[in-house]
Motif scaffolding. Structure first.
Motif, PDB file in Angstrom:
ATOM      1  N   ASP A 214       0.834  -1.196   0.000  1.00  0.00           N
ATOM      2  CA  ASP A 214       0.000   0.000   0.000  1.00  0.00           C
ATOM      3  C   ASP A 214       0.874   1.255   0.000  1.00  0.00           C
ATOM      4  O   ASP A 214       1.948   1.267   0.602  1.00  0.00           O
ATOM      5  N   ASN A 215       0.369   2.335  -0.633  1.00  0.00           N
ATOM      6  CA  ASN A 215       1.160   3.567  -0.675  1.00  0.00           C
ATOM      7  C   ASN A 215       0.424   4.800  -0.193  1.00  0.00           C
ATOM      8  O   ASN A 215       0.890   5.918  -0.398  1.00  0.00           O
ATOM      9  N   ALA A 216      -0.736   4.615   0.462  1.00  0.00           N
ATOM     10  CA  ALA A 216      -1.505   5.803   0.845  1.00  0.00           C
ATOM     11  C   ALA A 216      -2.205   5.713   2.190  1.00  0.00           C
ATOM     12  O   ALA A 216      -2.764   6.706   2.649  1.00  0.00           O
ATOM     13  N   ALA A 217      -2.214   4.547   2.842  1.00  0.00           N
ATOM     14  CA  ALA A 217      -2.905   4.378   4.121  1.00  0.00           C
ATOM     15  C   ALA A 217      -4.373   4.778   4.014  1.00  0.00           C
ATOM     16  O   ALA A 217      -4.941   5.355   4.936  1.00  0.00           O
ATOM     17  N   GLY A 218      -4.991   4.449   2.882  1.00  0.00           N
ATOM     18  CA  GLY A 218      -6.369   4.830   2.637  1.00  0.00           C
ATOM     19  C   GLY A 218      -7.340   3.686   2.762  1.00  0.00           C
ATOM     20  O   GLY A 218      -7.102   2.696   3.461  1.00  0.00           O
ATOM     21  N   GLN A 219      -8.449   3.806   2.023  1.00  0.00           N
ATOM     22  CA  GLN A 219      -9.547   2.855   2.177  1.00  0.00           C
ATOM     23  C   GLN A 219      -9.171   1.453   1.732  1.00  0.00           C
ATOM     24  O   GLN A 219      -9.618   0.467   2.341  1.00  0.00           O
ATOM     25  N   THR A 220      -8.338   1.308   0.694  1.00  0.00           N
ATOM     26  CA  THR A 220      -7.958  -0.035   0.242  1.00  0.00           C
ATOM     27  C   THR A 220      -7.185  -0.768   1.321  1.00  0.00           C
ATOM     28  O   THR A 220      -7.380  -1.975   1.535  1.00  0.00           O
ATOM     29  N   ALA A 221      -6.302  -0.064   2.012  1.00  0.00           N
ATOM     30  CA  ALA A 221      -5.552  -0.692   3.103  1.00  0.00           C
ATOM     31  C   ALA A 221      -6.489  -1.145   4.210  1.00  0.00           C
ATOM     32  O   ALA A 221      -6.327  -2.242   4.775  1.00  0.00           O
ATOM     33  N   LEU A 222      -7.485  -0.345   4.533  1.00  0.00           N
ATOM     34  CA  LEU A 222      -8.435  -0.710   5.579  1.00  0.00           C
ATOM     35  C   LEU A 222      -9.302  -1.893   5.146  1.00  0.00           C
ATOM     36  O   LEU A 222      -9.613  -2.777   5.947  1.00  0.00           O
ATOM     37  N   GLU A 223      -9.676  -1.927   3.879  1.00  0.00           N
ATOM     38  CA  GLU A 223     -10.453  -3.060   3.377  1.00  0.00           C
ATOM     39  C   GLU A 223      -9.638  -4.354   3.470  1.00  0.00           C
ATOM     40  O   GLU A 223     -10.180  -5.412   3.805  1.00  0.00           O
ATOM     41  N   ALA A 224      -8.353  -4.263   3.169  1.00  0.00           N
ATOM     42  CA  ALA A 224      -7.492  -5.440   3.286  1.00  0.00           C
ATOM     43  C   ALA A 224      -7.415  -5.915   4.728  1.00  0.00           C
ATOM     44  O   ALA A 224      -7.531  -7.123   5.006  1.00  0.00           O
ATOM     45  N   LEU A 225      -7.239  -4.998   5.660  1.00  0.00           N
ATOM     46  CA  LEU A 225      -7.183  -5.380   7.070  1.00  0.00           C
ATOM     47  C   LEU A 225      -8.497  -6.009   7.512  1.00  0.00           C
ATOM     48  O   LEU A 225      -8.504  -6.986   8.267  1.00  0.00           O
TER      49      LEU A 225
END
Length: 380
Positions: A283-294
């Motif tokens: 991930d490169n932005a600590a945004g919604q995609t990172a949260l969805e992955a978690l």
């Protein structure tokens, strides 16, 4: 823009919530949609408006295009804007108050027409808009800001807003000290389909087979990133299959698809299934995609973040124990090795992620809506 597209506001026991988002990428829209789902599921009425559409004609589109071009093509410019206008710090700095002022008239007309009990900004310009109006007494409806960033820059914060909902207790404490107003832990607003077991078999033909499985490389809705293909080569060299999520960036997708050993994807609608088929997310932005992955139980590694809020957010997520932060190719390979095999570090981060999602914004918003009798409902 018109919240009359939501429910009609005639519920007898529920409250009316107006969510103020912004069409910047897709993360804020996803947050607004999930918040609407939770509010309506609890019997309330919810509607949303794009703060950029409340600006004079052409201004919102210009703001969005400037941000997109800066982040995707001239990141040094965005880094400078962030340092001057946004980065947390002491002392007076210019802000986006003048821009927020351009939306005030249309916003107040909207509020008067729809009569919400609570206004919920989920974008920092919207937080400045409601905070300014509340501080002046021009807005009588309480405002609860849903802060979606791990790195809370100064434009999220305005002492006029009644409540700030934050991702973690540490962030809530910082916000409380900064503005002297109430701050609570709400956790991330991630759609429930990411929390449920997902069907991964449909991706088998797309991803093929590698020794160690697929690793996603996230670049956001606009396909922004630093040296994305170099990152893909490092991942491939470690025995994984790099899968570049290019969003709407056709040029990046074309380049990535011509790179041997790399899978390039455009806009993906089945993200739960793709995550279920993947070993990790870079991930490169600590945004919604990172949260969805978690939320889906997929480990996240921050690497080569975009400047400004991306860099600060990636670092903060790692400090919270949720992710790894790789600072170079060797560090990335070590982080992938650590994240994709059972072990104490992987289990610790998974436990921290589960704790992150334990909180919920809904009770805090309901408490704020129930604090007074609320304005009388008007037909839209």
């Amino acid at each position: 823009m018109d919240p009359s597209s939501g429910n009609d506001g005639k519920t007898s026991t529920g409250r009316r919530f107006l969510i103020v988002s912004a069409g910047m990428g897709s993360g804020h829209a996803a947050v607004a949609a999930e918040l609407m789902r939770r509010l309506e599921g609890a019997g309330h009425t919810a509607a949303q408006v794009d703060v950029l559409e409340l600006l004079p004609p052409g201004v919102g589109r210009g703001v969005r295009e400037f941000y997109r071009v800066a982040v995707c093509h001239v990141p040094a410019v965005y880094a400078g804007v962030y340092a001057v206008f946004l980065r947390p710090g002491k002392g007076p700095r210019p802000g986006n108050g003048p821009l927020a002022a351009l939306a005030e008239r249309r916003f107040l007309q909207l509020v008067e027409r729809w009569r919400p009990h609570v206004i919920v900004p989920v974008f920092h310009l919207a937080a400045q808009l409601t905070g300014r109006l509340r501080a002046r007494g021009s807005l009588t409806v309480p405002g609860a800001v849903v802060i979606t960033d791990f790195a809370v820059h100064r434009q999220w914060l305005h002492p006029g807003n009644d409540l700030n909902l934050c991702l973690t207790s540490g962030i809530a404490g910082e916000v409380r000290r900064a503005v002297g107003r109430s701050a609570a832990v709400s956790g991330p607003l991630v759609a429930r389909r990411f929390h449920a077991p997902a069907e991964a078999e449909g991706w088998a033909g797309v991803l093929g087979g590698t020794e160690r499985g697929p690793v996603l490389i996230s670049t956001g809705a606009w396909g922004a990133g630093n040296h994305v293909l170099e990152t893909a080569r490092v991942i491939a060299g470690a025995g994984f299959l790099p899968v570049v999520l290019c969003g709407s960036n056709r040029r990046l997708r074309s380049r990535a698809s011509r790179t041997p050993g790399v899978v390039a994807l455009g806009w993906v609608t089945d993200m739960p299934g793709l995550l279920a088929a993947s070993r990790a997310l870079v991930d490169n932005a600590a945004g919604q995609t990172a949260l969805e992955a978690l939320a889906a139980g997929v480990p996240v590694i921050g690497y080569r973040p975009i400047p400004g809020h991306g860099k600060d957010g990636v670092r903060r997520m790692a400090e919270e124990g949720l992710t790894a932060h790789a600072t170079g190719p060797r560090s990335l390979v070590r982080a992938l090795d650590e994240a994709t095999v059972p072990g104490p570090v992987r289990e610790w981060r998974a436990a921290e992620a589960r704790r992150l999602f334990a909180a919920d914004a809904l009770p805090h918003l309901e408490d704020l809506a129930g604090a007074g009798p609320g304005p009388r409902a008007h037909e839209v």
